[in-house]
Scaffold this motif. Structure first.
Motif, PDB file in Angstrom:
ATOM      1  N   VAL A 107     -41.684 -28.887   0.225  1.00 14.07           N
ATOM      2  CA  VAL A 107     -40.365 -28.481  -0.273  1.00 14.07           C
ATOM      3  C   VAL A 107     -40.323 -28.368  -1.787  1.00 14.07           C
ATOM      4  O   VAL A 107     -39.334 -27.882  -2.343  1.00 14.07           O
ATOM      5  N   LYS A 108     -41.376 -28.794  -2.465  1.00 15.98           N
ATOM      6  CA  LYS A 108     -41.375 -28.803  -3.929  1.00 15.98           C
ATOM      7  C   LYS A 108     -42.249 -27.689  -4.491  1.00 15.98           C
ATOM      8  O   LYS A 108     -43.310 -27.372  -3.954  1.00 15.98           O
ATOM      9  N   TYR A 109     -41.765 -27.113  -5.589  1.00 17.50           N
ATOM     10  CA  TYR A 109     -42.555 -26.100  -6.278  1.00 17.50           C
ATOM     11  C   TYR A 109     -43.673 -26.773  -7.080  1.00 17.50           C
ATOM     12  O   TYR A 109     -43.561 -27.937  -7.457  1.00 17.50           O
ATOM     13  N   PRO A 110     -44.753 -26.022  -7.367  1.00 17.80           N
ATOM     14  CA  PRO A 110     -45.800 -26.549  -8.241  1.00 17.80           C
ATOM     15  C   PRO A 110     -45.220 -26.883  -9.621  1.00 17.80           C
ATOM     16  O   PRO A 110     -44.240 -26.253 -10.047  1.00 17.80           O
ATOM     17  N   GLY A 116     -44.315 -21.911  -2.141  1.00 16.20           N
ATOM     18  CA  GLY A 116     -44.433 -20.619  -2.789  1.00 16.20           C
ATOM     19  C   GLY A 116     -43.126 -20.198  -3.431  1.00 16.20           C
ATOM     20  O   GLY A 116     -42.040 -20.582  -2.984  1.00 16.20           O
ATOM     21  N   VAL A 117     -43.195 -19.403  -4.472  1.00 16.41           N
ATOM     22  CA  VAL A 117     -42.013 -19.009  -5.238  1.00 16.41           C
ATOM     23  C   VAL A 117     -41.499 -17.653  -4.748  1.00 16.41           C
ATOM     24  O   VAL A 117     -42.210 -16.657  -4.812  1.00 16.41           O
ATOM     25  N   GLY A 118     -40.267 -17.643  -4.266  1.00 16.15           N
ATOM     26  CA  GLY A 118     -39.640 -16.411  -3.779  1.00 16.15           C
ATOM     27  C   GLY A 118     -38.379 -16.744  -3.023  1.00 16.15           C
ATOM     28  O   GLY A 118     -38.252 -16.427  -1.842  1.00 16.15           O
ATOM     29  N   SER A 124     -29.322 -16.666  -4.380  1.00 18.33           N
ATOM     30  CA  SER A 124     -28.282 -15.632  -4.419  1.00 18.33           C
ATOM     31  C   SER A 124     -28.848 -14.279  -4.822  1.00 18.33           C
ATOM     32  O   SER A 124     -28.292 -13.567  -5.656  1.00 18.33           O
ATOM     33  N   TRP A 125     -29.977 -13.937  -4.219  1.00 15.93           N
ATOM     34  CA  TRP A 125     -30.606 -12.636  -4.419  1.00 15.93           C
ATOM     35  C   TRP A 125     -30.941 -12.367  -5.889  1.00 15.93           C
ATOM     36  O   TRP A 125     -30.857 -11.244  -6.369  1.00 15.93           O
ATOM     37  N   GLY A 126     -31.336 -13.429  -6.595  1.00 17.71           N
ATOM     38  CA  GLY A 126     -31.736 -13.293  -7.991  1.00 17.71           C
ATOM     39  C   GLY A 126     -30.604 -13.436  -8.983  1.00 17.71           C
ATOM     40  O   GLY A 126     -30.824 -13.407 -10.196  1.00 17.71           O
ATOM     41  N   LEU A 127     -29.397 -13.626  -8.499  1.00 13.12           N
ATOM     42  CA  LEU A 127     -28.240 -13.749  -9.394  1.00 13.12           C
ATOM     43  C   LEU A 127     -28.147 -15.129 -10.031  1.00 13.12           C
ATOM     44  O   LEU A 127     -27.465 -15.302 -11.041  1.00 13.12           O
ATOM     45  N   ARG A 128     -28.800 -16.132  -9.427  1.00 12.33           N
ATOM     46  CA  ARG A 128     -28.788 -17.488 -10.000  1.00 12.33           C
ATOM     47  C   ARG A 128     -30.140 -18.173  -9.780  1.00 12.33           C
ATOM     48  O   ARG A 128     -30.218 -19.315  -9.337  1.00 12.33           O
ATOM     49  N   THR A 129     -31.185 -17.448 -10.129  1.00 13.79           N
ATOM     50  CA  THR A 129     -32.536 -17.961  -9.890  1.00 13.79           C
ATOM     51  C   THR A 129     -32.820 -19.226 -10.700  1.00 13.79           C
ATOM     52  O   THR A 129     -33.321 -20.216 -10.159  1.00 13.79           O
ATOM     53  N   GLU A 130     -32.549 -19.224 -11.979  1.00  7.13           N
ATOM     54  CA  GLU A 130     -32.850 -20.389 -12.805  1.00  7.13           C
ATOM     55  C   GLU A 130     -32.046 -21.610 -12.366  1.00  7.13           C
ATOM     56  O   GLU A 130     -32.555 -22.728 -12.361  1.00  7.13           O
ATOM     57  N   GLU A 131     -30.786 -21.375 -11.992  1.00  9.69           N
ATOM     58  CA  GLU A 131     -29.970 -22.483 -11.500  1.00  9.69           C
ATOM     59  C   GLU A 131     -30.574 -23.075 -10.230  1.00  9.69           C
ATOM     60  O   GLU A 131     -30.613 -24.298 -10.049  1.00  9.69           O
ATOM     61  N   TYR A 132     -31.072 -22.194  -9.364  1.00  8.29           N
ATOM     62  CA  TYR A 132     -31.664 -22.689  -8.120  1.00  8.29           C
ATOM     63  C   TYR A 132     -32.907 -23.514  -8.396  1.00  8.29           C
ATOM     64  O   TYR A 132     -33.112 -24.572  -7.782  1.00  8.29           O
ATOM     65  N   PHE A 133     -33.762 -23.053  -9.297  1.00  6.41           N
ATOM     66  CA  PHE A 133     -34.971 -23.814  -9.603  1.00  6.41           C
ATOM     67  C   PHE A 133     -34.623 -25.211 -10.125  1.00  6.41           C
ATOM     68  O   PHE A 133     -35.335 -26.183  -9.844  1.00  6.41           O
TER      69      PHE A 133
END
Length: 258
Positions: A107-110, A116-118, A124-133
């Motif tokens: 469940v954790k990113y490297p 895997g990252v995607g 939200s389809w790229g609208l809040r990618t940084e917030e999600y990370f």
């Protein structure tokens, strides 16, 4: 996305949830509107695929937390359901420390994990990618203890950093002991041992409660994640009760007309 469950777990409060097995978005919509704290979408035993799951997640309302039980402890399953936007994963058949470690890494990113990252819908389809990370570290890892081996190794499993909670599968656990019910003494003692380990480690436990007896037992034992049943069981129980009552009224009416 995360709903109320992470807060309830952190505060060590009881939460009530339901199993979702019918592949229709109206089902989670109804259950979430009723006020369940979490909904568990079962990809292990129910006929739900990834496309079904995506549509069903769109039906979740209010602040119910969406969880998914993957078919097996395999990172390939995990990354696909997480990218759809679930808040946590229930991992079946966790029997040893290494199983729990793989679940956490999945469940954790490297560099902490191997996901895997995607994130697609989760972000939200790229609208809040940084917030999600930034939020992704809050994803719940719930390990399922459902074998004799897992009971014997419960301390080492729950000592794995990143395990949020554990859940007892009473049917599989019973069969593991050669029994058919958690009410059998040997299985009941195993469940009581898990309750003690939960108290000692501070890792909250959960249990599927199909009736009032199991519900009362789980609450007395200090379990925090309580599944009150599944969608199809609610449907069958409600329909059976309604039909039985109708036949009673028909019989009473026929008697009065004689």
């Amino acid at each position: 996305m995360f709903g109320k469950l992470p807060g309830l777990i952190k505060q060590k409060q009881v939460s009530f949830g339901a199993w979702v097995t019918i592949a229709n978005p109206e089902v989670p919509e109804m259950l979430s509107l009723l006020g369940f704290d979490w909904l568990l979408f079962d990809l292990e035993h129910a006929p739900i695929d990834y496309q079904h799951l995506e549509h069903m997640l769109m039906g979740v309302r209010s602040d119910a937390t969406p969880l998914v039980r993957v078919p097996f402890n395999d990172p390939v399953y995990v990354k696909r359901v997480l990218d759809l936007g679930v808040a946590g994963v229930l991992f079946p058949l966790i029997n040893r420390k290494e199983d729990a470690e793989l679940a956490v890494k999945s469940v954790k990113y490297p560099p902490e994990g191997i996901r895997g990252v995607g994130p697609r819908r989760a972000a939200s389809w790229g609208l809040r990618t940084e917030e999600y990370f930034k939020e992704a570290h809050n994803i719940l890892v719930i390990v399922q203890i459902e074998t004799r081996e897992a009971v014997e190794r419960a301390e080492e499993i729950l000592a794995v950093e990143g395990v949020s909670a554990f859940f007892i599968g009473p049917n599989d656990l019973s069969f593991s002991y050669g029994k058919r019910s958690w009410k059998d003494e040997v299985v009941r003692k195993a469940v009581e041992r898990l309750a003690e380990v939960s108290e000692q480690t501070g890792v909250p436990g959960g249990m599927y409660c199909s009736d009032n007896e199991s519900l009362e037992f789980a609450l007395r034992s200090g379990f925090k994640l309580i599944a009150l049943g599944s969608d199809y069981r609610f449907l069958v129980a409600g329909a059976r009760e309604r039909l039985a009552r109708a036949r009673e009224l028909l019989q009473a009416s026929s008697t009065l007309q004689r």
